[in-house]
Design an enzyme around this catalytic site. Structure first.
Site, PDB file in Angstrom:
ATOM      1  N   ASP A 197       0.830  -1.212   0.000  1.00 24.63           N
ATOM      2  CA  ASP A 197       0.000   0.000   0.000  1.00 24.63           C
ATOM      3  C   ASP A 197       0.863   1.260   0.000  1.00 24.63           C
ATOM      4  O   ASP A 197       1.972   1.258   0.528  1.00 24.63           O
ATOM      5  CB  ASP A 197      -0.904  -0.029   1.249  1.00 24.63           C
ATOM      6  N   ASN A 228       1.394   3.355  -2.921  1.00 24.88           N
ATOM      7  CA  ASN A 228       2.001   3.756  -4.197  1.00 24.88           C
ATOM      8  C   ASN A 228       1.512   5.133  -4.643  1.00 24.88           C
ATOM      9  O   ASN A 228       2.290   5.959  -5.134  1.00 24.88           O
ATOM     10  CB  ASN A 228       1.650   2.755  -5.302  1.00 24.88           C
ATOM     11  N   HIS A 236       3.094   3.023  -8.893  1.00 20.90           N
ATOM     12  CA  HIS A 236       2.983   1.588  -9.149  1.00 20.90           C
ATOM     13  C   HIS A 236       4.249   1.067  -9.846  1.00 20.90           C
ATOM     14  O   HIS A 236       4.755   0.002  -9.507  1.00 20.90           O
ATOM     15  CB  HIS A 236       1.755   1.282 -10.016  1.00 20.90           C
ATOM     16  N   SER A 276      -7.220  -5.570  -5.902  1.00 24.47           N
ATOM     17  CA  SER A 276      -8.399  -6.120  -5.230  1.00 24.47           C
ATOM     18  C   SER A 276      -9.616  -6.055  -6.151  1.00 24.47           C
ATOM     19  O   SER A 276      -9.609  -5.337  -7.167  1.00 24.47           O
ATOM     20  CB  SER A 276      -8.682  -5.336  -3.947  1.00 24.47           C
ATOM     21  N   TRP A 318     -11.149  -2.434  -9.222  1.00 24.69           N
ATOM     22  CA  TRP A 318     -11.734  -2.241 -10.560  1.00 24.69           C
ATOM     23  C   TRP A 318     -12.471  -0.915 -10.646  1.00 24.69           C
ATOM     24  O   TRP A 318     -12.727  -0.403 -11.741  1.00 24.69           O
ATOM     25  CB  TRP A 318     -12.701  -3.382 -10.914  1.00 24.69           C
ATOM     26  N   ARG A 347     -11.390   1.929  -9.749  1.00 25.41           N
ATOM     27  CA  ARG A 347     -10.475   3.076  -9.944  1.00 25.41           C
ATOM     28  C   ARG A 347     -10.599   3.599 -11.378  1.00 25.41           C
ATOM     29  O   ARG A 347     -11.143   2.906 -12.255  1.00 25.41           O
ATOM     30  CB  ARG A 347      -9.036   2.637  -9.661  1.00 25.41           C
ATOM     31  N   LEU A 381      10.844 -20.989  -3.733  1.00 26.96           N
ATOM     32  CA  LEU A 381       9.761 -20.095  -3.291  1.00 26.96           C
ATOM     33  C   LEU A 381       8.546 -20.177  -4.225  1.00 26.96           C
ATOM     34  O   LEU A 381       8.704 -20.199  -5.442  1.00 26.96           O
ATOM     35  CB  LEU A 381      10.291 -18.650  -3.297  1.00 26.96           C
ATOM     36  N   ARG A 413       1.575  -4.953   6.196  1.00 30.25           N
ATOM     37  CA  ARG A 413       0.901  -3.909   5.422  1.00 30.25           C
ATOM     38  C   ARG A 413       1.726  -2.632   5.521  1.00 30.25           C
ATOM     39  O   ARG A 413       2.082  -2.195   6.616  1.00 30.25           O
ATOM     40  CB  ARG A 413      -0.516  -3.647   5.923  1.00 30.25           C
TER      41      ARG A 413
END
Ligand code: FPP
Length: 240
Positions: free
Chosen positions: A16, A18, A33, A61, A65, A67, A127, A187
């Site tokens: 969170d 950006n 971003h 998330s 959509w 945005r 990973l 976060r």
């Protein structure tokens, strides 16, 4: 892989800040971003160095959509570009790449790149990097419940019954089936909420909040989160 119990098996990150980072620099949100991709790369490198089993990243998330079209399209294009650029990193570092979320909403060109990277890395054993795209916790729970109900109805039509629902069976219908629940959720950007993320899966997850904005998040910030995690006393509702 590291056997140290202080090292979490699965770390998930809500990336969170950006937009705020870009605004502080006087740039467009997309610039934030774009710079966030550097932090994604560092976080992956660090996860490989530390021997984490799973790193999941909340990249988009279901709510995102809503945005502006320009930002959504820019983010989707950035995902396509990042996947193409990181294929070699996945190969070199034995990383398995996966995407989890409401795929039907993703654009065709992105879906094609995702499938390609998932297939290419399916046999990798280091990973597992999971990008949560068009994901939300409530969506996941609803799709799991719907699929269970559908399986029950189909079984009934054949005169059969499926096993009664319990926590373990329900988990197997979630989009994260087979992936251990996160031990640690990080976060960034100073916000202290779960924002409709992995609601079921975070039942016993340790939370770590930092004021650092995602594009500034470096290995030292990740190390600080792991250090804080190693000090936590996890009791899972029991007495020690
Ligand atoms: C949250 O910041 C960030 C996002 C919604 C997008 C995260 C995406 C990336 C870092 C792009 C690349 C990802 C991968 C996996 C290649 P925000 O826009 O909500 O910031 P704000 O709260 O400051 O407005």
């Amino acid at each position: 892989m590291t056997e140290n119990a202080d090292v979490p098996r699965h770390v998930t990150i809500i990336m969170d800040g950006n937009g705020r980072w870009a605004r502080q620099k006087g740039g467009e949100r997309l610039m934030g971003h774009r710079n966030g991709v550097t932090s994604v790369r560092e976080a992956c490198e660090f996860a490989v160095e530390k021997g984490l089993g799973y790193l999941s990243l909340y990249a988009f998330s279901e709510e995102n959509w809503n945005r502006p079209k320009e930002e959504v399209e820019g983010l989707m294009a950035l995902m396509v570009k990042s996947i193409l650029e990181e294929r070699e990193t996945f190969r070199k570092n034995n990383i398995r790449f996966r995407v989890i979320g409401h795929r039907e909403r993703l654009p065709e060109d992105l879906l094609a790149k995702i499938s390609m990277a998932e297939e290419e890395t399916a046999g990798n054993t280091g990973l597992t990097l999971i990008v949560m795209l068009s994901y939300s916790g409530k969506w996941d729970i609803v799709q799991a419940a719907s699929r269970y109900a559908k399986a029950a109805v189909e079984a009934a039509a054949r005169g059969e019954e499926i096993p009664a629902l319990d926590e373990s069976l329900f988990s197997s219908y979630l989009s994260t089936a087979g992936i251990p629940d996160p031990d640690l959720m990080i976060r960034t950007s100073g916000e202290q909420r779960i924002s409709n993320y992995m609601l079921w899966q975070c039942a016993y997850t340790e939370f770590y909040f930092t004021d650092v904005l995602w594009p500034d998040f470096r290995k030292s910030d990740f190390a600080a989160a792991l250090e804080a995690f190693s000090q936590r006393d996890r009791r899972y509702g029991k007495i020690k």
